[in-house]
Design a protein around this motif. Sequence first.
Motif, PDB file in Angstrom:
ATOM      1  N   VAL A   4     -32.704 -45.455   9.417  1.00 57.44           N
ATOM      2  CA  VAL A   4     -31.517 -46.011  10.062  1.00 57.44           C
ATOM      3  C   VAL A   4     -30.845 -44.983  10.966  1.00 57.44           C
ATOM      4  O   VAL A   4     -30.337 -45.304  12.025  1.00 57.44           O
ATOM      5  CB  VAL A   4     -30.527 -46.541   8.999  1.00 57.44           C
ATOM      6  N   ARG A   5     -30.883 -43.728  10.534  1.00 60.60           N
ATOM      7  CA  ARG A   5     -30.272 -42.669  11.332  1.00 60.60           C
ATOM      8  C   ARG A   5     -30.859 -42.563  12.732  1.00 60.60           C
ATOM      9  O   ARG A   5     -30.251 -42.012  13.630  1.00 60.60           O
ATOM     10  CB  ARG A   5     -30.482 -41.317  10.647  1.00 60.60           C
TER      11      ARG A   5
ATOM     12  N   ASP B 204     -31.409 -44.920  14.720  1.00 56.26           N
ATOM     13  CA  ASP B 204     -30.941 -46.029  15.553  1.00 56.26           C
ATOM     14  C   ASP B 204     -31.991 -47.119  15.729  1.00 56.26           C
ATOM     15  O   ASP B 204     -31.851 -47.973  16.591  1.00 56.26           O
ATOM     16  CB  ASP B 204     -30.497 -45.562  16.956  1.00 56.26           C
TER      17      ASP B 204
ATOM     18  N   ASP C  74     -29.166 -45.923  27.968  1.00 57.26           N
ATOM     19  CA  ASP C  74     -28.532 -44.693  27.500  1.00 57.26           C
ATOM     20  C   ASP C  74     -29.051 -44.412  26.089  1.00 57.26           C
ATOM     21  O   ASP C  74     -28.998 -45.280  25.228  1.00 57.26           O
ATOM     22  CB  ASP C  74     -27.009 -44.925  27.484  1.00 57.26           C
TER      23      ASP C  74
ATOM     24  N   THR D 206     -27.853 -42.850  23.759  1.00 59.02           N
ATOM     25  CA  THR D 206     -26.860 -42.922  22.680  1.00 59.02           C
ATOM     26  C   THR D 206     -26.610 -44.369  22.240  1.00 59.02           C
ATOM     27  O   THR D 206     -25.941 -44.598  21.247  1.00 59.02           O
ATOM     28  CB  THR D 206     -25.503 -42.330  23.106  1.00 59.02           C
ATOM     29  N   THR D 207     -27.155 -45.324  22.999  1.00 60.95           N
ATOM     30  CA  THR D 207     -26.903 -46.722  22.679  1.00 60.95           C
ATOM     31  C   THR D 207     -27.492 -47.093  21.324  1.00 60.95           C
ATOM     32  O   THR D 207     -28.602 -46.693  20.986  1.00 60.95           O
ATOM     33  CB  THR D 207     -27.534 -47.632  23.738  1.00 60.95           C
ATOM     34  N   GLY D 208     -26.734 -47.854  20.586  1.00 59.32           N
ATOM     35  CA  GLY D 208     -27.222 -48.320  19.293  1.00 59.32           C
ATOM     36  C   GLY D 208     -27.900 -49.665  19.415  1.00 59.32           C
ATOM     37  O   GLY D 208     -28.645 -49.907  20.371  1.00 59.32           O
TER      38      GLY D 208
ATOM     39  N   LYS E 256     -30.404 -39.617  29.204  1.00 57.76           N
ATOM     40  CA  LYS E 256     -29.513 -38.787  28.366  1.00 57.76           C
ATOM     41  C   LYS E 256     -30.133 -38.452  27.014  1.00 57.76           C
ATOM     42  O   LYS E 256     -29.455 -38.404  25.997  1.00 57.76           O
ATOM     43  CB  LYS E 256     -28.169 -39.501  28.147  1.00 57.76           C
TER      44      LYS E 256
ATOM     45  N   ASP F  69     -31.200 -35.668  26.263  1.00 59.67           N
ATOM     46  CA  ASP F  69     -31.027 -34.248  25.997  1.00 59.67           C
ATOM     47  C   ASP F  69     -29.907 -33.977  25.008  1.00 59.67           C
ATOM     48  O   ASP F  69     -29.651 -32.847  24.653  1.00 59.67           O
ATOM     49  CB  ASP F  69     -30.790 -33.479  27.306  1.00 59.67           C
ATOM     50  N   GLY F  70     -29.217 -35.010  24.552  1.00 62.99           N
ATOM     51  CA  GLY F  70     -28.160 -34.814  23.557  1.00 62.99           C
ATOM     52  C   GLY F  70     -28.727 -34.874  22.152  1.00 62.99           C
ATOM     53  O   GLY F  70     -29.904 -34.601  21.938  1.00 62.99           O
ATOM     54  N   THR F  71     -27.904 -35.264  21.197  1.00 65.08           N
ATOM     55  CA  THR F  71     -28.394 -35.353  19.833  1.00 65.08           C
ATOM     56  C   THR F  71     -28.811 -36.779  19.486  1.00 65.08           C
ATOM     57  O   THR F  71     -29.327 -37.020  18.408  1.00 65.08           O
ATOM     58  CB  THR F  71     -27.321 -34.915  18.825  1.00 65.08           C
ATOM     59  N   ALA F  72     -28.585 -37.702  20.413  1.00 63.71           N
ATOM     60  CA  ALA F  72     -28.977 -39.077  20.141  1.00 63.71           C
ATOM     61  C   ALA F  72     -30.486 -39.176  20.191  1.00 63.71           C
ATOM     62  O   ALA F  72     -31.139 -38.500  20.986  1.00 63.71           O
ATOM     63  CB  ALA F  72     -28.367 -40.011  21.169  1.00 63.71           C
TER      64      ALA F  72
ATOM     65  N   SER G 157     -30.712 -32.028  13.763  1.00 67.49           N
ATOM     66  CA  SER G 157     -30.240 -32.098  15.135  1.00 67.49           C
ATOM     67  C   SER G 157     -29.285 -33.247  15.278  1.00 67.49           C
ATOM     68  O   SER G 157     -29.276 -34.151  14.483  1.00 67.49           O
ATOM     69  CB  SER G 157     -31.396 -32.267  16.100  1.00 67.49           C
TER      70      SER G 157
END
Lengths: 306, 494
Positions: A46-47, A49, A229, A231-233, A256, A258-261, A306
Amino acid sequence: MGLFDKFKQGLAKTKQLLNTDIRDLFRAEGRLVDAGFLDELFEKLVRTDMGVDAAQEIVDDIGERFRARVVEMIEIVEEIKQKLKALLAQPAEPIHLAASGPTVIMVAGVNGCGKTTSIAKLANMFSDDGKKVVLGAADTFRAAAVEQLTIWAGRLGAEIVTGPQGSDPASVAHRAVARAVETAADLCIVDTAGRLQTQQNLMQQLTKIHRVLSKQIPESPHEVLLVLDATTGQNGISQAKHFTDAVRCTGLVLAKLDGTAKGGVVVAIRKQVGLPVKYIGVGEKAEDLALFEAEPFVEALFAEGS
Amino acid sequence: MFESLQENLSSALKALRGRGRLTESNMRDGLRLVQRALLEADVSLPVVKDFMTRLTEQAIGAAVLKALDPTKQLVYIVYQELVNLMGPVDHSLHLRGEVSVLMLCGLQGSGKTTTCGKLGHSLLQRGKKPMLVAADLQRPAAIQQLQVLGQQLGLPVYADLSAKDPVALCQAAVREAKASGTDIAILDTAGRLHIDTELMDQLSLIDRRIGPDQVYLVVDAMTGQDAVNSAKAFNEALELDGVIMTKLDGDARGGAALSVKAVTGVPIKFIGTGEHLDALEEFHPDRMAGRILGMGDVLTLVEQAQQKFDREEMEKQEARLRKGEFTLDDFKKTLGQAKKLGPLNKIMGMIPGMGALSDMMGDVDADSEMRHLVGVIDSMTPEERRNPSKVIDQSRRRRIAAGAGVEPHQVNELVKQFDVMADMMKRMSGLGMRDKMRAVQELTQSGALSPGGKLMRQKVGTGKRLTPQERARQKKLREREQRRKKRDQRRNGR
């Protein structure tokens, strides 16, 4: 606890023991696959996404095959990784190029997902390959969106076709493709305004752009890329569905990253909508675009810390 | 907004509802459903776990199981926990006497620049003199974007196209704000990743040098599990004062609101609910929790209605109604007023019991249907508008339809609908806002008013055509049946 309950509990243990696979009898280490184990696995999934459905499906599968056996979590995860890698594998040829004339690529997505930047990166990648690119700035809605792409075009030395703010985006797209034909360019990349997939009038507008392009050159747009994106869930699934309904998307650009998403929602998208990820965006510079590779992506999905 | 979270929770709770008395074990099943709903809504896992622990403690407690209606009790606990988690709230911007500085920060593409414009607009409406500061020197054309917004809103924008250092720019902007007599400077900083240490350092440098009165994190409502990570990092670097949640007008489940509130502990101040510059609302945890659970959000609607409906116009219409003078012209005005509230689907989602209706409408584009209606009314003569059902005959109907570019039967539908509406208006004219809402709800349930559905129902063939002989035979059968009924009634009457 009543006597009967204790008895039942005791029996349950025996039952587990009876179900123990012979292969596991001589194992010194490892864990019993029980509810706790499966819960932990579920959380891991789940983590990323990937969503409850996809995660549950995997957990159920593991539960069915390994229940009451003794295993190492790491082995199980490894097996899941293999399956995901196979699922997400990139088609051999990410961009389907036109047999003759310019290849038209239309780029769509919700507000602020990174469309314009991704287009700049795509244009940069194709120019580096020695291809001639024309950009169509068909985001005539957002303030200064045209300027944003114009600045990129200037930096990359690509030609750009623009229209005044508020004008019909389909006409800008049409002129951009016409220009690409005229100058014998190899590619024409059309930017569109960001829109939420639930805004029906705007989605119809997008369909119109698509229609206009396909009238202009029968097979175009050859590629319709949906920028997502990272980060989108779970909303990503809805985005993929609605945009595909409107303009028959051919693939995703996962921006994106390069983030933690981790961008695990693409797993659910691949399963439910079938869209493959073609490129990933990993920074703000023009060269920060990479071909999607399932191997490192899936590894990163399960990377800890991460 | 929040629909899906709402849907999931409602169905989770519905599953519990039918079971009569709850036992501890099926309560656990129910709790699992709640957990699943929260995860589907993108609430981050640690937050969900925490929420579930607290919920379980209360739900398994004896008080719930012994309650007369345990499911209701559970719903109440979930609601209360949601409110607790998202609240308390504080909408004040904590403005000071002289120049207050608000700073917006967030990831790329979360909607900072648009929010900057929206905040400026709302402050302007409250009689303040805000100034927008284009401190995003990173993204190409970000400055121009803010300048265009400033122009549209009639707000001053501080920008320096040649600037390289955002810290110096912000300092200069604050000086300029003091000199020019503005009350509030809103800093639109560049989007950045929370793991980009260089840019995060730069942000905290601006924070230290300028000392903004309020620092807001702008968060995309569509964010998934990662929401906790980024919010935590921004909060550590900056000590946030509030959160603004954007893009809540789509079908995003908005679980990020719960996550962000839980990790940062700062209140969610505002929510962005549309692309237009007035689409910024105050955040209300109780309303949001009610919305999540499908209890509707009447208060927000009432507030919006009061703000946007023209009070005078409404009173005038009410007076006319009382005299029974409601005409198609008034109908058109009402449509126009309703439109001001926003897209029809959005409004309906806020009325309790109508959430399902807006789903039902689904693909019907209510707004374009509304345009059709207005077109039809516009094609009528004043006399026809005053008294449509009496005046409009076949020939007039054909003329109106041609004028509006619709089919003649659609004119008929409108007239019929207007009759229902006028009747309803007459009945409602004396009622207060709350009673009106109730009346509307009753009407919807009775099916008298089904926007979209009935608005322009297409005629559909039954698939079979009868010959005259068959029709005559059926008529005969019908009449015989009726006579028999009457006879029976007479007999029973005796």
